[in-house]
Scaffold this motif. Structure first.
Motif, PDB file in Angstrom:
ATOM      1  N   ASN A 191       5.054 -13.712 -23.188  1.00 27.79           N
ATOM      2  CA  ASN A 191       4.360 -14.215 -24.361  1.00 27.79           C
ATOM      3  C   ASN A 191       3.310 -13.218 -24.830  1.00 27.79           C
ATOM      4  O   ASN A 191       3.001 -12.242 -24.139  1.00 27.79           O
ATOM      5  CB  ASN A 191       3.710 -15.574 -24.087  1.00 27.79           C
ATOM      6  CG  ASN A 191       3.799 -16.505 -25.288  1.00 27.79           C
ATOM      7  OD1 ASN A 191       3.325 -16.167 -26.369  1.00 27.79           O
ATOM      8  ND2 ASN A 191       4.413 -17.658 -25.103  1.00 27.79           N
ATOM      9  N   SER A 214      -0.508 -17.180 -24.975  1.00 28.48           N
ATOM     10  CA  SER A 214       0.699 -17.930 -25.331  1.00 28.48           C
ATOM     11  C   SER A 214       0.712 -18.277 -26.815  1.00 28.48           C
ATOM     12  O   SER A 214       0.821 -19.437 -27.215  1.00 28.48           O
ATOM     13  CB  SER A 214       0.823 -19.214 -24.490  1.00 28.48           C
ATOM     14  OG  SER A 214       0.908 -18.898 -23.124  1.00 28.48           O
ATOM     15  N   LYS A 217       5.525 -19.973 -29.248  1.00 27.68           N
ATOM     16  CA  LYS A 217       6.033 -21.147 -28.562  1.00 27.68           C
ATOM     17  C   LYS A 217       6.794 -20.680 -27.330  1.00 27.68           C
ATOM     18  O   LYS A 217       7.717 -19.880 -27.435  1.00 27.68           O
ATOM     19  CB  LYS A 217       6.958 -21.954 -29.466  1.00 27.68           C
ATOM     20  CG  LYS A 217       7.444 -23.243 -28.826  1.00 27.68           C
ATOM     21  CD  LYS A 217       8.329 -24.047 -29.767  1.00 27.68           C
ATOM     22  CE  LYS A 217       8.806 -25.321 -29.105  1.00 27.68           C
ATOM     23  NZ  LYS A 217       9.671 -26.133 -29.982  1.00 27.68           N
ATOM     24  N   ASN A 218       6.406 -21.154 -26.183  1.00 31.40           N
ATOM     25  CA  ASN A 218       6.825 -20.533 -24.940  1.00 31.40           C
ATOM     26  C   ASN A 218       8.213 -20.957 -24.480  1.00 31.40           C
ATOM     27  O   ASN A 218       8.408 -21.402 -23.353  1.00 31.40           O
ATOM     28  CB  ASN A 218       5.807 -20.814 -23.836  1.00 31.40           C
ATOM     29  CG  ASN A 218       5.880 -19.761 -22.756  1.00 31.40           C
ATOM     30  OD1 ASN A 218       6.584 -18.782 -22.881  1.00 31.40           O
ATOM     31  ND2 ASN A 218       5.148 -19.972 -21.689  1.00 31.40           N
ATOM     32  N   CYS A 219       9.169 -20.863 -25.391  1.00 26.06           N
ATOM     33  CA  CYS A 219      10.562 -21.003 -24.989  1.00 26.06           C
ATOM     34  C   CYS A 219      11.194 -19.624 -24.866  1.00 26.06           C
ATOM     35  O   CYS A 219      12.391 -19.511 -24.587  1.00 26.06           O
ATOM     36  CB  CYS A 219      11.345 -21.821 -26.009  1.00 26.06           C
ATOM     37  SG  CYS A 219      10.927 -23.567 -25.994  1.00 26.06           S
ATOM     38  N   CYS A 223      14.912 -22.765 -26.437  1.00 29.14           N
ATOM     39  CA  CYS A 223      14.423 -23.829 -25.561  1.00 29.14           C
ATOM     40  C   CYS A 223      15.510 -24.409 -24.671  1.00 29.14           C
ATOM     41  O   CYS A 223      15.310 -25.445 -24.034  1.00 29.14           O
ATOM     42  CB  CYS A 223      13.787 -24.940 -26.400  1.00 29.14           C
ATOM     43  SG  CYS A 223      12.242 -24.432 -27.185  1.00 29.14           S
ATOM     44  N   GLU A 238      10.318 -29.663 -19.761  1.00 30.86           N
ATOM     45  CA  GLU A 238       9.280 -29.915 -20.758  1.00 30.86           C
ATOM     46  C   GLU A 238       7.907 -29.442 -20.286  1.00 30.86           C
ATOM     47  O   GLU A 238       7.105 -28.943 -21.068  1.00 30.86           O
ATOM     48  CB  GLU A 238       9.240 -31.410 -21.091  1.00 30.86           C
ATOM     49  CG  GLU A 238       8.399 -31.784 -22.291  1.00 30.86           C
ATOM     50  CD  GLU A 238       9.019 -31.363 -23.609  1.00 30.86           C
ATOM     51  OE1 GLU A 238       8.290 -31.313 -24.613  1.00 30.86           O
ATOM     52  OE2 GLU A 238      10.240 -31.079 -23.629  1.00 30.86           O
ATOM     53  N   ILE A 241       7.013 -25.653 -21.004  1.00 25.02           N
ATOM     54  CA  ILE A 241       6.977 -25.127 -22.365  1.00 25.02           C
ATOM     55  C   ILE A 241       5.566 -25.267 -22.926  1.00 25.02           C
ATOM     56  O   ILE A 241       4.951 -26.329 -22.822  1.00 25.02           O
ATOM     57  CB  ILE A 241       7.986 -25.868 -23.263  1.00 25.02           C
ATOM     58  CG1 ILE A 241       9.413 -25.668 -22.740  1.00 25.02           C
ATOM     59  CG2 ILE A 241       7.883 -25.387 -24.708  1.00 25.02           C
ATOM     60  CD1 ILE A 241      10.457 -26.458 -23.493  1.00 25.02           C
ATOM     61  N   THR A 242       5.059 -24.189 -23.500  1.00 24.59           N
ATOM     62  CA  THR A 242       3.747 -24.211 -24.129  1.00 24.59           C
ATOM     63  C   THR A 242       3.926 -24.356 -25.630  1.00 24.59           C
ATOM     64  O   THR A 242       4.536 -23.508 -26.276  1.00 24.59           O
ATOM     65  CB  THR A 242       2.966 -22.913 -23.824  1.00 24.59           C
ATOM     66  OG1 THR A 242       2.806 -22.797 -22.416  1.00 24.59           O
ATOM     67  CG2 THR A 242       1.600 -22.947 -24.479  1.00 24.59           C
ATOM     68  N   TYR A 243       3.382 -25.433 -26.184  1.00 28.14           N
ATOM     69  CA  TYR A 243       3.534 -25.692 -27.612  1.00 28.14           C
ATOM     70  C   TYR A 243       2.317 -25.239 -28.417  1.00 28.14           C
ATOM     71  O   TYR A 243       2.332 -25.265 -29.641  1.00 28.14           O
ATOM     72  CB  TYR A 243       3.763 -27.177 -27.852  1.00 28.14           C
ATOM     73  CG  TYR A 243       5.122 -27.644 -27.380  1.00 28.14           C
ATOM     74  CD1 TYR A 243       6.257 -27.440 -28.154  1.00 28.14           C
ATOM     75  CD2 TYR A 243       5.267 -28.280 -26.160  1.00 28.14           C
ATOM     76  CE1 TYR A 243       7.507 -27.860 -27.728  1.00 28.14           C
ATOM     77  CE2 TYR A 243       6.512 -28.708 -25.723  1.00 28.14           C
ATOM     78  CZ  TYR A 243       7.629 -28.499 -26.518  1.00 28.14           C
ATOM     79  OH  TYR A 243       8.858 -28.918 -26.079  1.00 28.14           O
ATOM     80  N   ARG A 244       1.255 -24.846 -27.766  1.00 23.43           N
ATOM     81  CA  ARG A 244       0.054 -24.425 -28.483  1.00 23.43           C
ATOM     82  C   ARG A 244      -0.640 -23.326 -27.682  1.00 23.43           C
ATOM     83  O   ARG A 244      -0.469 -23.228 -26.466  1.00 23.43           O
ATOM     84  CB  ARG A 244      -0.889 -25.608 -28.694  1.00 23.43           C
ATOM     85  CG  ARG A 244      -1.331 -26.284 -27.392  1.00 23.43           C
ATOM     86  CD  ARG A 244      -2.185 -27.505 -27.679  1.00 23.43           C
ATOM     87  NE  ARG A 244      -2.626 -28.145 -26.440  1.00 23.43           N
ATOM     88  CZ  ARG A 244      -3.385 -29.223 -26.400  1.00 23.43           C
ATOM     89  NH1 ARG A 244      -3.797 -29.771 -27.523  1.00 23.43           N
ATOM     90  NH2 ARG A 244      -3.756 -29.751 -25.245  1.00 23.43           N
TER      91      ARG A 244
END
Length: 257
Positions: A191, A214, A217-219, A223, A238, A241-244
């Motif tokens: 990332n 990050s 989006k950490n996919c 994903c 789930e 995974i980092t969404y923010r």
């Protein structure tokens, strides 16, 4: 998390050795954080991790460094926690942009290298975990054993799979805006991180670093991933995974003696 380091030797004449130690957990409550397992966390040295790093300067503007993060660990938590062991190697180059080293934009720095463990892409970490669980005889995607494995066997396989493994490119670029203030960009292998560091006093080794980690989006590259012997693609866990973005602030003091 508390990080300590002790450096010995001379990287210009021979080699420099840096030993690092990371201690985690605190009993100071922060809102509803750090309030779990207060009795079991009463020992400040219950979990700590030691790393070793070697550095060598090649001239005044070039340096190489190799090391292992979390090489040794001491954990009272057993199989319920653990940081991955990560080996890496990098080379760093300084570019002198301004003959006046006390003016604006005096230097830029570029670091390139490779690492494994925590530096691997999320896809690779998940595939390694699935492969390790298969090897341990635990049911996972694309594999059903004759009899189920124990929870400890599965957890041990997951922790072992987090260590080392495939090498991934890593790097960083830094621009010294003015002496004591640096803008930083990092590619951690999985990332993008951006931030800055401030050294408020020239003759005191006090450094403040603020980073936004990050940013993507950490996919990594999607994903979901494909797994051998598994029909179709499987979603990444789930909780991985980092969404923010994640913001971090570090204050460090360097003492020379």
């Amino acid at each position: 998390q508390y990080d300590l380091s002790l450096s010995l030797g001379d990287a210009e004449k021979l080699v420099g050795l840096t030993l690092t130690a990371s201690l985690e957990e605190t009993q100071l409550p922060l809102g509803n954080r750090n309030t779990q397992n207060l009795e079991s966390d009463s020992n400040f040295l219950a979990e700590y991790y030691i790393g070793a790093h070697l550095s060598r300067n090649i001239g005044p503007d070039t340096a190489v460094r190799v090391g292992v993060k979390n090489w040794l660990d001491v954990k009272e938590c057993g199989l319920s926690c653990g940081f991955p062991k990560s080996a890496y190697g990098v080379i760093s180059q300084r570019f002198r942009l301004n003959p006046d080293q006390n003016s604006w934009f005096p230097n830029a720095y570029l670091t390139l290298g490779a690492g494994n463990g925590e530096f691997r892409t999320l896809d690779e970490q998940v595939r390694s975990s699935i492969a390790a669980q298969r090897a341990a005889g635990c049911q996972t995607y694309g594999y059903i054993p004759d009899k189920p494995c124990s929870s400890d066997t599965r957890r041990r396989a997951v922790l072992d799979a987090a260590n080392y493994g495939q090498l991934t490119p890593i790097g960083a670029a830094t621009l010294e805006v003015v002496p004591g203030f640096n803008a930083i960009g990092e590619w951690s292998g999985r990332n993008l991180n951006l931030g800055f560091s401030v050294r408020p006093f020239e003759d005191l080794g006090l450094v403040f670093t603020s980073m936004w980690n990050s940013l993507l989006k950490n996919c990594d590259y999607g994903c979901d991933i494909s797994v051998p012997d598994q029909k179709g693609r499987i979603p990444l866990p789930e909780n991985m995974i980092t969404y923010r973005p994640v913001w971090s602030f570090t204050a460090s003091i360097n003492l020379k003696f």
